[in-house]
Design an enzyme around this catalytic site. Structure first.
Site, PDB file in Angstrom:
ATOM      1  CB  SER A  89      45.247  39.444  41.256  1.00 62.91           C
ATOM      2  OG  SER A  89      44.142  39.498  42.134  1.00 62.91           O
TER       3      SER A  89
ATOM      4  CD  GLU B 204      45.230  47.369  41.795  1.00 58.17           C
ATOM      5  OE1 GLU B 204      44.544  46.471  41.275  1.00 58.17           O
ATOM      6  OE2 GLU B 204      46.468  47.418  41.723  1.00 58.17           O
TER       7      GLU B 204
ATOM      8  CG  HIS C 144      42.467  43.822  40.173  1.00 57.61           C
ATOM      9  ND1 HIS C 144      43.573  44.008  40.965  1.00 57.61           N
ATOM     10  CD2 HIS C 144      42.236  42.470  40.164  1.00 57.61           C
ATOM     11  CE1 HIS C 144      43.991  42.845  41.428  1.00 57.61           C
ATOM     12  NE2 HIS C 144      43.211  41.895  40.945  1.00 57.61           N
TER      13      HIS C 144
END
Length: 456
Positions: free
Chosen positions: A182, A303, A375
């Site tokens: 990230s 995600e 994610h």
């Protein structure tokens, strides 16, 4: 006992074997000032307890990956490392340096989520987790107050410290792999474009980098700085941490607009600000300077489920006829726009320039989570242990043993890459406009991954 450039450290040997050094200072910094070398100390410094992490609000997606334990130390004196090594014996082992994510406002390399002991014991490598400044303390940019990109400069300082000291911990300073997820992965893309980081790492792994975010224009950085100052209402140089964090949250809410629709990180790396080039030259500079840096870059399949599942607007859509399909299509489109497509373009550019590039997609999802391959879902396969991930909602319905085989193979690929520049396992080098080089998926009890394009 280890002797560094600043003094001696005393760590501890864990029950599982590796030696751990916590709270290791790699730099110091006054508020809104660049990092400086750590002054030498006399005697032996205790390195058995974690150092402070950057002051921060609650995790943005704590409802997905779980919340860290309450009461962990936070403070501005947060420029410290967690180092895990098989032995501080002078051997030259590959080094993996972890940059955690958290939208540039949360996270720390010292969190139990990110413990690197499995990588160390399975791969005979040295692991380094980095704590650096976040939010307004790390990325506020305003003339006369803060130069900006302080968190990025902290990362450069950490990598320099690793170069100069990691040999004492049994690591090879010429074989450093920096990896992150990230905002941590986005940071690495920035470092690849920064001349100040040139030569500080040999390989890089970018997991779920929000590459569509690019880097901020100076005008955008000044706007968020003005919103922050208006919310603070006092001198930021003397304001309390509580006041800083409260003003930061208010500024982010204002910048996000009605309903929080524009929720990309606002305190983030800024173009034309040390150590970064102008905006237009960011990714070309990364390609030009990093053709000799081996790269793995990839994403997870769903995600944006981590950010959008359960949000009021999404749940309203899902309640309509055909709503679930519409909502799923919208989330998939956002995933492609923010993560997949720009990551692929970055891989294409580096591969076209002659770089060694490998790509992947991670498709595994827990049977009862509802988040899919969201994610952060790959993190438990790489870092941390059963205890640190036991309450993660994104893993609902999956036992720890269910993660074992895929985790072993994923860690094996990362370890092979750190040692040789090749993740093995039959991966092909990425070619421009190519498909993901590998798809990690749940495909039955005995087969935990599939070659791209093969049935899952």
């Amino acid at each position: 006992m280890v002797k560094t450039s600043s003094g001696e450290l005393r760590g501890l040997v864990t029950a599982s074997g590796p030696a751990v050094f916590r709270g290791v200072p790699y730099a110091r910094a006054d508020r809104f000032a660049p990092p400086e070398p750590v002054p030498p100390w006399s005697g032996v410094r205790d390195a058995t307890e974690h150092g402070p992490m950057s002051p921060q609000p609650p995790f943005r997606i704590g409802a997905v990956m779980g919340e860290p334990p309450a009461g962990l130390p936070q403070g501005e004196d947060c420029l410290n490392l967690t180092i895990v090594t098989p032995a501080a014996d002078g051997r030259k082992r590959p080094v993996l340096v972890w940059l955690p994510g958290g939208a540039y406002v949360t996270g720390a390399g010292s969190l139990d989520f990110y413990d690197g002991q499995r990588l160390v014991t399975e791969g005979d490598v040295v692991f380094v987790g980095v704590n650096y400044r976040l939010g307004a303390l790390g990325y506020l940019k305003l003339d006369g107050l803060s130069p900006g990109n302080l968190g990025l400069l902290d990362q450069v300082a950490a990598l320099r410290w690793v170069r100069d000291n990691i040999a004492a911990f049994g690591g090879d300073p010429d074989q450093v792999t920096v990896f992150g997820q990230s905002a941590g992965a986005h940071s690495i893309a920035c470092l690849m474009a920064a001349p100040a980081a040139d030569g500080l790492f040999r390989r890089a792994i970018l997991q779920s980098a929000p590459m569509a975010m690019k880097i901020a224009k100076p005008a955008r950085a000044e706007r968020i700085a003005r919103l922050f100052l208006a919310a603070l209402g006092t001198d930021p140089r003397t304001a309390s941490i509580e006041e800083i964090l409260a003003a930061q949250e208010k500024a982010l809410a204002r910048a996000a607009g009605p309903g929080g629709l524009y929720s990309v990180p606002q305190f983030c790396p800024v173009a034309e600000t040390d150590p970064l080039p102008p905006l237009a030259g960011w990714q070309p500079a990364a390609v030009r300077q990093s053709r000799e840096v081996d790269l793995i870059i990839g994403t997870v399949r769903h995600e944006t489920n981590a950010f959008l599942n359960g949000k009021p607007g999404i749940t309203q859509i899902e309640a309509l006829p055909f709503g679930p399909a519409v909502a799923a299509a919208a989330k998939n489109a956002i995933t492609r726009w923010m993560f997949d497509a720009p990551s692929r373009r970055f891989a294409d550019a580096l591969a076209a320039a002659g770089g060694r590039v490998f790509t992947y997609r991670f498709d595994w999802s827990a049977p009862a989570s509802g988040y899919g391959a969201c994610h952060c879902v790959e993190l438990p396969f790489l870092l941390g242990d059963r205890e640190s991930w036991i309450g993660a909602p994104m893993l609902a319905g999956a036992g720890w043993d269910d993660l074992a085989e895929l985790g072993r193979r994923l860690r094996g690929a990362w370890l092979s890459f750190a040692k040789t520049g090749d993740p093995s396992l039959g991966w092909q080098r990425h070619s421009p406009r190519g498909r993901p080089g590998y798809v990690w998926a749940r495909s039955g009890p005995d087969r935990a991954l599939a070659q791209a394009g093969s049935p899952e």
